[in-house]
Design a protein around this motif. Structure first.
Motif, PDB file in Angstrom:
ATOM      1  N   SER A 132      -6.998   0.972  15.539  1.00 36.76           N
ATOM      2  CA  SER A 132      -7.665   1.650  14.439  1.00 36.76           C
ATOM      3  C   SER A 132      -9.023   1.004  14.189  1.00 36.76           C
ATOM      4  O   SER A 132      -9.311  -0.100  14.656  1.00 36.76           O
ATOM      5  N   ASP A 156       0.850  -1.191   0.000  1.00 39.41           N
ATOM      6  CA  ASP A 156       0.000   0.000   0.000  1.00 39.41           C
ATOM      7  C   ASP A 156       0.884   1.237   0.000  1.00 39.41           C
ATOM      8  O   ASP A 156       1.573   1.529   0.973  1.00 39.41           O
ATOM      9  N   TRP A 160       0.122   7.435   6.160  1.00 38.01           N
ATOM     10  CA  TRP A 160      -0.992   7.513   7.106  1.00 38.01           C
ATOM     11  C   TRP A 160      -0.548   7.124   8.517  1.00 38.01           C
ATOM     12  O   TRP A 160      -1.000   7.704   9.509  1.00 38.01           O
ATOM     13  N   SER A 161       0.369   6.181   8.609  1.00 39.31           N
ATOM     14  CA  SER A 161       0.932   5.821   9.912  1.00 39.31           C
ATOM     15  C   SER A 161       1.661   7.011  10.528  1.00 39.31           C
ATOM     16  O   SER A 161       1.550   7.272  11.735  1.00 39.31           O
ATOM     17  N   HIS A 165       0.230   4.330   0.302  1.00 39.51           N
ATOM     18  CA  HIS A 165      -0.129   5.395   1.229  1.00 39.51           C
ATOM     19  C   HIS A 165      -0.035   4.993   2.699  1.00 39.51           C
ATOM     20  O   HIS A 165      -0.076   5.865   3.568  1.00 39.51           O
ATOM     21  N   GLN A 166       0.070   3.703   2.986  1.00 41.84           N
ATOM     22  CA  GLN A 166       0.011   3.261   4.381  1.00 41.84           C
ATOM     23  C   GLN A 166       1.120   3.861   5.255  1.00 41.84           C
ATOM     24  O   GLN A 166       0.841   4.310   6.377  1.00 41.84           O
ATOM     25  N   HIS A 207     -11.899  -0.625  11.839  1.00 39.67           N
ATOM     26  CA  HIS A 207     -12.041  -1.420  10.617  1.00 39.67           C
ATOM     27  C   HIS A 207     -13.483  -1.893  10.483  1.00 39.67           C
ATOM     28  O   HIS A 207     -14.188  -2.044  11.479  1.00 39.67           O
ATOM     29  N   ARG A 229     -10.488   0.168   6.225  1.00 36.26           N
ATOM     30  CA  ARG A 229      -9.374  -0.270   7.046  1.00 36.26           C
ATOM     31  C   ARG A 229      -8.592   0.937   7.558  1.00 36.26           C
ATOM     32  O   ARG A 229      -8.415   1.930   6.857  1.00 36.26           O
ATOM     33  N   ASP A 230      -8.143   0.819   8.792  1.00 40.21           N
ATOM     34  CA  ASP A 230      -7.172   1.766   9.351  1.00 40.21           C
ATOM     35  C   ASP A 230      -7.706   3.187   9.435  1.00 40.21           C
ATOM     36  O   ASP A 230      -6.962   4.149   9.250  1.00 40.21           O
TER      37      ASP A 230
END
Length: 221
Positions: free
Chosen positions: A112, A47, A53-54, A49-50, A114, A129-130
């Motif tokens: 998070s 991913d 975002w984290s 972008h993950q 979901h 998700r997340d």
């Protein structure tokens, strides 16, 4: 990935993308699915972008600086060079001008949020998700789901559809606490700023059925 099991943000992107962009994304996904069926690796590297975002969650919680983390990400992966700074600027602008968390104590809830929105009659699943789960000043909460796409911008209708989907899939949080942010446009959608009109399920289903039908047609080409 099949559009019959798809993240909410990607579904919204495909609902509103220009036809040429939508077709290109669907054809690429079909090619990757076929590669996997033939024993190859479907992944394009995880991913994209993950990691960003984290880092946003760490920044909001006051644990680190988003600008510094973004620079570190770019040094570790040159693929982030163009888009990550744009996303970083969008988040910082939203925090200071819209979400107003920059000077308020914020606690990021460790777990998070979901959930899945299932359309059993058409065999589709919309995944959430997340989503960021934050408690502000210990007084109220926010559940924030990001929209990252460059093309298209998320229109007001898309914001309403996304909020409706979140409210159906995420049953524990208060529906009024849910937010969608279009990071690159510095825009956020909430039940207060973008009230639902009552037709969101019909519009979402029509868009989703059309998307699945186009995916099936392209598979045959």
């Amino acid at each position: 990935m099949s559009v019959q099991d798809i993240p909410l943000r990607k579904a919204l992107q495909l609902f509103y993308a220009p036809q040429s962009v939508r077709r290109s994304i669907l054809k690429e996904d079909i090619r990757l699915d076929r590669r996997k069926e033939e024993g190859g690796n479907r992944s394009k590297g995880g991913d994209f972008h993950q990691p960003f975002w984290s880092d946003v969650k760490k920044h909001i919680a006051g644990g680190a600086d988003l600008s510094e983390m973004t620079d570190d990400r770019i040094r570790s992966n040159k693929n982030f060079t163009r888009l990550y700074p744009l996303l970083k600027d969008g988040v910082i602008d939203l925090l200071s001008a819209k979400l107003r968390w920059s000077n308020e104590p914020v606690q990021i809830v460790p777990k998070s949020v979901h959930g899945n929105l299932k359309f059993r009659d058409i065999g589709g699943i919309i995944r959430i998700r997340d989503a960021l789960h934050a408690r502000v000043r210990g007084e109220y909460t926010r559940v924030v789901y990001p929209y990252f796409s460059e093309d298209p911008a998320l229109p007001a209708e898309g914001g309403r559809l996304g909020l409706w989907a979140m409210q159906q899939a995420l049953t524990e949080p208060d529906p009024n606490d849910m937010r969608i942010i279009d990071i690159l446009r510095r825009t956020f959608f909430s039940p207060q700023t973008t009230p639902l009109r009552g037709n969101e399920e019909i519009v979402f289903r029509d868009n989703y059925i059309s998307l699945i039908a186009e995916w099936e047609r392209l598979k045959l080409e």
